[in-house]
Design a protein around this motif. Structure first.
Motif, PDB file in Angstrom:
ATOM      1  N   MET A   1       0.839  -1.166   0.000  1.00  0.00           N
ATOM      2  CA  MET A   1       0.000   0.000   0.000  1.00  0.00           C
ATOM      3  C   MET A   1       0.890   1.237   0.000  1.00  0.00           C
ATOM      4  O   MET A   1       1.841   1.314   0.774  1.00  0.00           O
ATOM      5  CB  MET A   1      -0.871  -0.036   1.252  1.00  0.00           C
ATOM      6  CG  MET A   1      -2.053   0.820   1.147  1.00  0.00           C
ATOM      7  SD  MET A   1      -3.218   0.228   2.378  1.00  0.00           S
ATOM      8  CE  MET A   1      -4.403   1.432   2.087  1.00  0.00           C
ATOM      9  N   PRO A   2       0.595   2.231  -0.832  1.00  0.00           N
ATOM     10  CA  PRO A   2       1.449   3.422  -0.878  1.00  0.00           C
ATOM     11  C   PRO A   2       1.280   4.292   0.373  1.00  0.00           C
ATOM     12  O   PRO A   2       0.221   4.343   0.966  1.00  0.00           O
ATOM     13  CB  PRO A   2       0.969   4.152  -2.129  1.00  0.00           C
ATOM     14  CG  PRO A   2      -0.371   3.617  -2.421  1.00  0.00           C
ATOM     15  CD  PRO A   2      -0.446   2.249  -1.841  1.00  0.00           C
ATOM     16  N   LYS A   3       2.387   4.950   0.727  1.00  0.00           N
ATOM     17  CA  LYS A   3       2.398   5.807   1.907  1.00  0.00           C
ATOM     18  C   LYS A   3       1.864   7.190   1.523  1.00  0.00           C
ATOM     19  O   LYS A   3       2.236   7.740   0.485  1.00  0.00           O
ATOM     20  CB  LYS A   3       3.827   5.920   2.428  1.00  0.00           C
ATOM     21  CG  LYS A   3       3.926   6.506   3.792  1.00  0.00           C
ATOM     22  CD  LYS A   3       5.359   6.398   4.282  1.00  0.00           C
ATOM     23  CE  LYS A   3       5.428   6.849   5.710  1.00  0.00           C
ATOM     24  NZ  LYS A   3       6.773   6.812   6.204  1.00  0.00           N
TER      25      LYS A   3
END
Length: 84
Positions: free
Chosen positions: A1-3
């Motif tokens: 999951m992207p930050k």
């Protein structure tokens, strides 16, 4: 999951002109000296009453001199509520 990206907000600081007027309006420089003076007068009244075997400060009041001394101290606490 992207930050997710962190968003930084600058802290709000009011303009200097408004700070100066706010300090002048809330200035209560008389409170501390009056409060401490009332405390000292009340304490001195009670101490003088006990040291002089109830002859001073006012002999006619008798033991009510203690009430007068505590009245000064209570007035000092009353004045302390005005301190900001």
């Amino acid at each position: 999951m992207p930050k997710s990206r962190i968003r930084k907000k600058a802290d709000y600081t009011p303009p200097p002109a408004k700070q100066a007027t706010a300090l002048k309006m809330n200035s209560r420089g008389w409170v501390a000296p009056v409060m401490l003076s009332l405390f000292a007068i009340g304490l001195a009244w009670i101490v003088v009453f006990y040291v002089t075997d109830s002859r001073l400060p006012i002999e006619a009041l008798g033991n009510f001199n203690i009430v007068v001394g505590f009245g000064f101290i209570a007035a000092g606490f009353g004045v302390s509520t005005q301190w900001k």
